[in-house]
Design a protein around this motif. Structure first.
Motif, PDB file in Angstrom:
ATOM      1  N   ALA A  43       0.817  -1.219   0.000  1.00  0.00           N
ATOM      2  CA  ALA A  43       0.000   0.000   0.000  1.00  0.00           C
ATOM      3  C   ALA A  43       0.851   1.269   0.000  1.00  0.00           C
ATOM      4  N   THR A  44       2.059   1.217   0.558  1.00  0.00           N
ATOM      5  CA  THR A  44       2.896   2.420   0.659  1.00  0.00           C
ATOM      6  C   THR A  44       4.063   2.422  -0.325  1.00  0.00           C
ATOM      7  N   ALA A  45       4.232   1.344  -1.064  1.00  0.00           N
ATOM      8  CA  ALA A  45       5.355   1.234  -2.004  1.00  0.00           C
ATOM      9  C   ALA A  45       5.075   1.994  -3.296  1.00  0.00           C
ATOM     10  N   VAL A  46       6.161   2.359  -3.984  1.00  0.00           N
ATOM     11  CA  VAL A  46       6.055   2.838  -5.361  1.00  0.00           C
ATOM     12  C   VAL A  46       6.193   1.588  -6.219  1.00  0.00           C
ATOM     13  N   HIS A  47       5.208   1.313  -7.045  1.00  0.00           N
ATOM     14  CA  HIS A  47       5.223   0.129  -7.898  1.00  0.00           C
ATOM     15  C   HIS A  47       5.599   0.520  -9.325  1.00  0.00           C
ATOM     16  N   PHE A  48       6.229  -0.409 -10.021  1.00  0.00           N
ATOM     17  CA  PHE A  48       6.637  -0.204 -11.405  1.00  0.00           C
ATOM     18  C   PHE A  48       6.072  -1.337 -12.245  1.00  0.00           C
ATOM     19  N   LEU A  49       5.686  -1.009 -13.467  1.00  0.00           N
ATOM     20  CA  LEU A  49       5.253  -2.025 -14.426  1.00  0.00           C
ATOM     21  C   LEU A  49       6.092  -1.887 -15.682  1.00  0.00           C
ATOM     22  N   ALA A  50       6.624  -3.018 -16.132  1.00  0.00           N
ATOM     23  CA  ALA A  50       7.270  -3.079 -17.442  1.00  0.00           C
ATOM     24  C   ALA A  50       6.201  -3.578 -18.399  1.00  0.00           C
ATOM     25  N   CYS A  51       6.068  -2.887 -19.524  1.00  0.00           N
ATOM     26  CA  CYS A  51       5.024  -3.235 -20.481  1.00  0.00           C
ATOM     27  C   CYS A  51       5.605  -3.382 -21.880  1.00  0.00           C
ATOM     28  N   GLU A  52       5.035  -4.324 -22.615  1.00  0.00           N
ATOM     29  CA  GLU A  52       5.279  -4.405 -24.052  1.00  0.00           C
ATOM     30  C   GLU A  52       3.974  -3.934 -24.679  1.00  0.00           C
ATOM     31  N   GLY A  53       4.008  -2.757 -25.291  1.00  0.00           N
ATOM     32  CA  GLY A  53       2.761  -2.138 -25.717  1.00  0.00           C
ATOM     33  C   GLY A  53       1.952  -1.832 -24.466  1.00  0.00           C
ATOM     34  N   ASP A  54       0.719  -2.315 -24.410  1.00  0.00           N
ATOM     35  CA  ASP A  54      -0.129  -2.105 -23.236  1.00  0.00           C
ATOM     36  C   ASP A  54      -0.132  -3.306 -22.296  1.00  0.00           C
ATOM     37  N   TYR A  55       0.623  -4.343 -22.638  1.00  0.00           N
ATOM     38  CA  TYR A  55       0.584  -5.586 -21.857  1.00  0.00           C
ATOM     39  C   TYR A  55       1.693  -5.594 -20.803  1.00  0.00           C
ATOM     40  N   ALA A  56       1.299  -5.674 -19.534  1.00  0.00           N
ATOM     41  CA  ALA A  56       2.264  -5.681 -18.423  1.00  0.00           C
ATOM     42  C   ALA A  56       2.965  -7.035 -18.357  1.00  0.00           C
ATOM     43  N   ILE A  57       4.310  -7.006 -18.359  1.00  0.00           N
ATOM     44  CA  ILE A  57       5.108  -8.238 -18.385  1.00  0.00           C
ATOM     45  C   ILE A  57       6.076  -8.358 -17.209  1.00  0.00           C
ATOM     46  N   GLY A  58       6.198  -7.300 -16.403  1.00  0.00           N
ATOM     47  CA  GLY A  58       7.100  -7.342 -15.255  1.00  0.00           C
ATOM     48  C   GLY A  58       6.723  -6.282 -14.254  1.00  0.00           C
ATOM     49  N   THR A  59       7.166  -6.479 -13.020  1.00  0.00           N
ATOM     50  CA  THR A  59       6.852  -5.521 -11.966  1.00  0.00           C
ATOM     51  C   THR A  59       7.969  -5.516 -10.920  1.00  0.00           C
ATOM     52  N   ALA A  60       7.996  -4.449 -10.154  1.00  0.00           N
ATOM     53  CA  ALA A  60       8.916  -4.301  -9.012  1.00  0.00           C
ATOM     54  C   ALA A  60       8.311  -3.260  -8.094  1.00  0.00           C
ATOM     55  N   ARG A  61       8.866  -3.164  -6.877  1.00  0.00           N
ATOM     56  CA  ARG A  61       8.389  -2.123  -5.977  1.00  0.00           C
ATOM     57  C   ARG A  61       9.560  -1.516  -5.222  1.00  0.00           C
ATOM     58  N   LEU A  62       9.363  -0.275  -4.789  1.00  0.00           N
ATOM     59  CA  LEU A  62      10.338   0.468  -4.004  1.00  0.00           C
ATOM     60  C   LEU A  62       9.653   0.909  -2.725  1.00  0.00           C
ATOM     61  N   LEU A  63      10.236   0.535  -1.579  1.00  0.00           N
ATOM     62  CA  LEU A  63       9.685   0.940  -0.292  1.00  0.00           C
ATOM     63  C   LEU A  63      10.273   2.292   0.110  1.00  0.00           C
ATOM     64  N   PRO A  64       9.591   3.002   1.014  1.00  0.00           N
ATOM     65  CA  PRO A  64      10.063   4.331   1.425  1.00  0.00           C
ATOM     66  C   PRO A  64      11.482   4.347   2.022  1.00  0.00           C
ATOM     67  N   ASP A  65      11.969   3.196   2.496  1.00  0.00           N
ATOM     68  CA  ASP A  65      13.322   3.132   3.082  1.00  0.00           C
ATOM     69  C   ASP A  65      14.405   2.796   2.052  1.00  0.00           C
ATOM     70  N   GLY A  66      14.034   2.691   0.770  1.00  0.00           N
ATOM     71  CA  GLY A  66      15.017   2.378  -0.265  1.00  0.00           C
ATOM     72  C   GLY A  66      15.151   0.897  -0.572  1.00  0.00           C
ATOM     73  N   HIS A  67      14.289   0.079   0.000  1.00  0.00           N
ATOM     74  CA  HIS A  67      14.323  -1.367  -0.257  1.00  0.00           C
ATOM     75  C   HIS A  67      13.569  -1.661  -1.561  1.00  0.00           C
ATOM     76  N   ILE A  68      14.242  -2.303  -2.493  1.00  0.00           N
ATOM     77  CA  ILE A  68      13.641  -2.696  -3.764  1.00  0.00           C
ATOM     78  C   ILE A  68      13.266  -4.172  -3.674  1.00  0.00           C
ATOM     79  N   GLY A  69      12.087  -4.511  -4.120  1.00  0.00           N
ATOM     80  CA  GLY A  69      11.688  -5.908  -4.007  1.00  0.00           C
ATOM     81  C   GLY A  69      10.616  -6.299  -5.003  1.00  0.00           C
ATOM     82  N   ARG A  70      10.231  -7.564  -4.898  1.00  0.00           N
ATOM     83  CA  ARG A  70       9.186  -8.153  -5.734  1.00  0.00           C
ATOM     84  C   ARG A  70       9.483  -7.949  -7.223  1.00  0.00           C
ATOM     85  N   VAL A  71      10.780  -7.993  -7.565  1.00  0.00           N
ATOM     86  CA  VAL A  71      11.183  -7.847  -8.966  1.00  0.00           C
ATOM     87  C   VAL A  71      10.814  -9.143  -9.676  1.00  0.00           C
ATOM     88  N   SER A  72       9.940  -9.055 -10.668  1.00  0.00           N
ATOM     89  CA  SER A  72       9.460 -10.261 -11.331  1.00  0.00           C
ATOM     90  C   SER A  72       9.118  -9.964 -12.786  1.00  0.00           C
TER      91      SER A  72
END
Length: 140
Positions: A43-72
């Motif tokens: 709920a508090t993370a910055v989320h990222f989506l990698a897309c090919e065109g409009d289709y989401a193919i990957g994601t990751a998140r950044l927490l407020p403390d600088g922890h990067i996770g859920r890279v998939s």
């Protein structure tokens, strides 16, 4: 193949895509229990989506403390630098927010990937969701 781009995601609007990717990679492929995959940090993370065109193919998140996770990245798009693009977006966003040091818990098999991006191992190996991990950091 369309050009792959990464954008900051909106947790509420993009939750279906984020869930689809993380459930395919972590829950289905890697057998991570769903109750460990989803947490209050989403709920508090910055989320990222990698897309090919409009289709989401990957994601990751950044927490407020600088922890990067859920890279998939979905299986069919691995090896195409999608993970690199997600990580560069997360690192860039962290630095923009003044988070000079970024951390992550890496699956041991992926440490070379993160080392290429400037991360260094800072812990002994440990198990998380039954998968060997190490803590890694980059920056000052």
């Amino acid at each position: 193949m369309n050009k792959i781009h990464v954008r900051v995601a909106d947790w509420h609007k993009d939750i279906a895509d984020i869930r689809r990717i993380r459930e395919a990679v972590f829950v289905a492929e890697q057998q991570v229990p769903p109750e460990l995959e989803w947490d209050a940090d989403d709920a508090t993370a910055v989320h990222f989506l990698a897309c090919e065109g409009d289709y989401a193919i990957g994601t990751a998140r950044l927490l407020p403390d600088g922890h990067i996770g859920r890279v998939s990245v979905l299986k069919d798009w691995r090896g195409l630098k999608v993970g690199d693009a997600l990580m560069q977006a997360a690192i860039s966003e962290a630095e923009k927010r003044g988070l000079k040091k970024q951390q992550l818990s890496a699956q041991v098999h992926a440490t070379a990937f993160y080392e290429r991006l400037g991360f260094k191992i800072v812990s002994d190996e440990f198990l998380e969701a039954g998968i060997p991990h190490v803590d890694m950091e980059r920056g000052s």
